[in-house]
Structures are given as C-alpha cells and as structure tokens.
Design a protein around this motif. Structure first.
Motif, PDB file in Angstrom:
ATOM      1  N   LEU A  12       0.882  -1.176   0.000  1.00  0.00           N
ATOM      2  CA  LEU A  12       0.000   0.000   0.000  1.00  0.00           C
ATOM      3  C   LEU A  12       0.916   1.221   0.000  1.00  0.00           C
ATOM      4  O   LEU A  12       1.635   1.478   0.974  1.00  0.00           O
ATOM      5  N   THR A  13       0.922   1.942  -1.124  1.00  0.00           N
ATOM      6  CA  THR A  13       1.890   3.034  -1.271  1.00  0.00           C
ATOM      7  C   THR A  13       1.391   4.339  -0.648  1.00  0.00           C
ATOM      8  O   THR A  13       0.196   4.504  -0.387  1.00  0.00           O
ATOM      9  N   PHE A  14       2.327   5.237  -0.464  1.00  0.00           N
ATOM     10  CA  PHE A  14       2.071   6.568   0.092  1.00  0.00           C
ATOM     11  C   PHE A  14       0.973   7.282  -0.704  1.00  0.00           C
ATOM     12  O   PHE A  14       0.049   7.853  -0.124  1.00  0.00           O
ATOM     13  N   ASP A  15       1.084   7.221  -2.040  1.00  0.00           N
ATOM     14  CA  ASP A  15       0.119   7.943  -2.873  1.00  0.00           C
ATOM     15  C   ASP A  15      -1.293   7.381  -2.768  1.00  0.00           C
ATOM     16  O   ASP A  15      -2.266   8.086  -3.017  1.00  0.00           O
ATOM     17  N   VAL A 119      -3.803   9.262  10.147  1.00  0.00           N
ATOM     18  CA  VAL A 119      -4.034  10.555  10.797  1.00  0.00           C
ATOM     19  C   VAL A 119      -3.213  11.677  10.154  1.00  0.00           C
ATOM     20  O   VAL A 119      -3.566  12.834  10.267  1.00  0.00           O
ATOM     21  N   ASP A 120      -2.157  11.297   9.451  1.00  0.00           N
ATOM     22  CA  ASP A 120      -1.368  12.326   8.773  1.00  0.00           C
ATOM     23  C   ASP A 120      -0.456  11.664   7.741  1.00  0.00           C
ATOM     24  O   ASP A 120      -0.081  10.491   7.894  1.00  0.00           O
ATOM     25  N   LYS A 121      -0.150  12.399   6.704  1.00  0.00           N
ATOM     26  CA  LYS A 121       0.901  11.978   5.754  1.00  0.00           C
ATOM     27  C   LYS A 121       1.474  13.245   5.157  1.00  0.00           C
ATOM     28  O   LYS A 121       0.746  14.218   4.906  1.00  0.00           O
ATOM     29  N   TYR A 122       2.787  13.250   5.008  1.00  0.00           N
ATOM     30  CA  TYR A 122       3.434  14.462   4.489  1.00  0.00           C
ATOM     31  C   TYR A 122       4.850  14.112   4.027  1.00  0.00           C
ATOM     32  O   TYR A 122       5.407  13.065   4.410  1.00  0.00           O
ATOM     33  N   LEU A 123       5.387  15.018   3.217  1.00  0.00           N
ATOM     34  CA  LEU A 123       6.771  14.858   2.784  1.00  0.00           C
ATOM     35  C   LEU A 123       7.648  15.765   3.636  1.00  0.00           C
ATOM     36  O   LEU A 123       7.292  16.921   3.883  1.00  0.00           O
ATOM     37  N   LYS A 124       8.746  15.227   4.121  1.00  0.00           N
ATOM     38  CA  LYS A 124       9.682  16.044   4.891  1.00  0.00           C
ATOM     39  C   LYS A 124      11.088  15.625   4.466  1.00  0.00           C
ATOM     40  O   LYS A 124      11.437  14.441   4.550  1.00  0.00           O
ATOM     41  N   LYS A 125      11.856  16.577   4.012  1.00  0.00           N
ATOM     42  CA  LYS A 125      13.199  16.309   3.484  1.00  0.00           C
ATOM     43  C   LYS A 125      13.166  15.157   2.471  1.00  0.00           C
ATOM     44  O   LYS A 125      14.024  14.264   2.487  1.00  0.00           O
ATOM     45  N   GLY A 126      12.117  15.172   1.650  1.00  0.00           N
ATOM     46  CA  GLY A 126      12.005  14.164   0.605  1.00  0.00           C
ATOM     47  C   GLY A 126      11.546  12.792   1.086  1.00  0.00           C
ATOM     48  O   GLY A 126      11.464  11.855   0.293  1.00  0.00           O
ATOM     49  N   ARG A 127      11.262  12.680   2.383  1.00  0.00           N
ATOM     50  CA  ARG A 127      10.814  11.385   2.918  1.00  0.00           C
ATOM     51  C   ARG A 127       9.300  11.381   3.088  1.00  0.00           C
ATOM     52  O   ARG A 127       8.706  12.393   3.423  1.00  0.00           O
ATOM     53  N   LYS A 128       8.734  10.200   2.884  1.00  0.00           N
ATOM     54  CA  LYS A 128       7.272  10.048   2.925  1.00  0.00           C
ATOM     55  C   LYS A 128       6.843   9.591   4.325  1.00  0.00           C
ATOM     56  O   LYS A 128       6.962   8.414   4.656  1.00  0.00           O
ATOM     57  N   TYR A 129       6.362  10.518   5.113  1.00  0.00           N
ATOM     58  CA  TYR A 129       5.936  10.193   6.478  1.00  0.00           C
ATOM     59  C   TYR A 129       4.453   9.824   6.512  1.00  0.00           C
ATOM     60  O   TYR A 129       3.625  10.513   5.910  1.00  0.00           O
ATOM     61  N   VAL A 130       4.145   8.764   7.237  1.00  0.00           N
ATOM     62  CA  VAL A 130       2.753   8.336   7.409  1.00  0.00           C
ATOM     63  C   VAL A 130       2.501   8.095   8.901  1.00  0.00           C
ATOM     64  O   VAL A 130       3.272   7.384   9.566  1.00  0.00           O
ATOM     65  N   HIS A 131       1.439   8.722   9.418  1.00  0.00           N
ATOM     66  CA  HIS A 131       1.043   8.491  10.811  1.00  0.00           C
ATOM     67  C   HIS A 131      -0.236   7.654  10.795  1.00  0.00           C
ATOM     68  O   HIS A 131      -1.220   8.059  10.176  1.00  0.00           O
TER      69      HIS A 131
END
Lengths: 155, 157
Positions: A12-15, A119-131
């Motif tokens: 299950l990808t970030f997108d 609850v959250d997903k975002y890009l930070k320093k090019g990394r894909k963060y998922v909460h």
C-alpha cells in the motif's frame, strides 16, 4: 510484518493513502499463553500478571496483562492486512517512532478490537511520512489504549 | 546500602493499595527509576516473533538478514519499546497502566548479543488532561553506550 509469504501481498503506497482513510477493524484475542510468553520475553515480571492474590490487592480484581500487550496487534502491518485484498507497508519502510496511551487494563483472554486510520501523511526532506492512529477497545466497548505509529514509507 | 533499601521499597510498592498513595507522593524531579537490563538473543527475538506473529525475515532469518545493510537480524522495535513499560509499571503501578503515555523514537538497530540498559529519570510533574503526571525521560543504551531508543513516558499521580 507477518510471514515470509506476506511478501507476495501487494504494497500500500504513500500515494494511495489519504488523511482520514480508515482501515477495517481488526479483532485479536489475547491468549493466556501469549501473555505468559510475552512477559517472559520482555522480562516484565510483575506479580500483577501472574499472582491472583497480589493482583486482587492492587484493585484490578484479578491478573492483568502488560500495558504493551497492545503492541502485539497494532503494528501497521497488522492493520493493513485487514484490507480486502490484504495489503502491507512497502518493503524498506521504517517504523521511526511510536506513541501509546494506556487507558484501561487489558487482561489475558481479552478480545480487543482495533480501529485505525491515517491521521497524517506528508513529505519532509524528501521522505514520505505516514502516521497511523489506532484506538483499541475491549469486548465491553471500553477504550483500553490509543496508539500512533509514525513511519517513513519506502514507496 | 540505604540506596539498596530504597530500591527494594520501590519494588515492593509496585502494587498494593497501602503503598499506592505513598508511592506517588514520593515522586521527586531528578529521581532515577530502577534501570532495566536485557541481553538480546536470537531465541528471545524468535519468541517475540511468535507472540506478535511477526516473522519478518529481518528479525528471524539470519541468512536473509545477513545480506541486508544490517548484516544480521535485528530485534523488533516494539519488543525493545516494551522494556519501558515494565519499569514504569514497577514504579507507578495503576498510574501507568491506566493513564500512562509513552512516546519513543528508534535511533539504531538492536541485535542479538547486544546488552541493553534502559534508564529513566523524572524530569517534571505537570497537569495533562486535568490530571497530575510525572514525566520521565528515557534512554535505551547498548553496550557501546550508543543511544538506540529515546523517549518520554508519563504516569498519572
């Protein structure tokens, strides 16, 4: 992340994830044998888990399971596996941090239902963060714990 | 000797109604909890895998894991996290089990053969959601004194 066979399960990808996306409920029976083995492995040898007399004195009314027993069934791979068809976090993803709140005691033999969502997903320093946030309830509907897993998704 | 007695008393007060009020009132900023020590072995990792039904080969298959950048198996992160709960339960009892909060960050892998020491220190007392909590800073160190996990934990007083 389950068994080696799970590696054939689609990632299950970030997108594909959206904030607020809910995963199907998962239900887990916390067996007495599992609790016993878990106490041994994590070396948390409190009489509250094994000594009925001492546990009664504590005000809990009987033996309980360690608070972190919820860790056994709230990891992201468990939650994603409830999707139909089953999915999993992409290979190479890293579980970087974790939050828990322990609200009510869990007992050996309890059947726990976990309700989880992105609850959250975002890009930070090019990394894909998922909460991924999870609320755990016992069979009486009482909330026993709340968790939040923060991962860097590989894809 | 006095310190040893204090530690024993703390252990004894992990449960029991009589001790509970005394136990929480005694919390002082700067207090160090009894450290936790663990020797990590592949057997223990395998047993954790059975409990969590998590047989990811990075944890349980030395041959597979040896070919990864970790050059060997690593312990499940949530296995290592759990060490904190034992310490907090011993010290705070119900205030941890019903009202505890934990927030940790994994910083380095833990491998078979590692000796992990978890240290916790009370750094603050504050009101969270209307209830007084003791806030502890935690650090998990390996035998090389590398910080493998860091975090904070709070228990209701």
């Amino acid at each position: 992340m389950g068994t080696e066979e799970d590696y054939f399960v689609e990632e299950l990808t970030f997108d594909e994830m959206e904030i607020g996306m809910e995963f199907p409920d998962t239900t887990y029976a916390l067996g007495e044998e599992t609790v016993s083995k878990y106490i041994d492995v994590v070396d948390d040898r409190n009489p509250l888990y094994t000594d009925e007399v001492e546990a009664k004195k504590s005000g809990f009314g009987g033996v309980i399971a360690p608070a972190t027993s919820v860790c056994l069934f709230t990891k992201p791979s468990n939650l994603l596996s409830a999707l139909n068809p089953k999915r999993r976090p992409p290979s190479g993803s890293i579980h970087v941090s974790q939050k828990y709140e322990f609200i009510n005691v869990i007992r050996p033999g309890d059947v726990i239902t976990s309700k989880s969502r992105v609850v959250d997903k975002y890009l930070k320093k090019g990394r894909k963060y998922v909460h991924i946030g999870t609320d755990c309830f016992n069979a009486n509907g009482a909330k026993v714990a709340v968790g939040e897993s923060i991962g860097i998704w590989a894809k | 000797m006095q310190m040893e007695r204090k530690l024993l008393l703390e252990r004894a007060s992990a449960f029991g109604q009589n001790e509970e009020s005394a136990m929480t009132e005694e919390v002082k900023i700067g207090e160090e909890l009894i450290p936790f020590e663990a020797e990590i072995t592949q057997d223990k990792i395998d047993n954790y895998a059975e409990c969590a039904f998590d047989y990811n080969p990075i944890h349980v298959d030395p041959e597979y894991a040896g070919k990864t950048p970790f050059k060997g198996t690593i312990a499940h992160g949530l296995y290592v996290l759990a060490f904190a709960s034992g310490m907090m339960t011993r010290r705070f009892g119900k205030g941890w089990l019903c009202g505890g909060k934990l927030e940790i960050r994994w910083r380095a892998p833990v491998k078979p053969g590692d000796r992990i020491t978890v240290k916790a220190r009370v750094v603050d007392t504050k009101i969270i959601d209307g209830k007084k909590h003791a806030v502890c800073e935690l650090v998990w160190e390996n035998q090389k004194k590398e910080k493998v996990v860091t975090g904070t934990a709070s228990a209701q007083l």
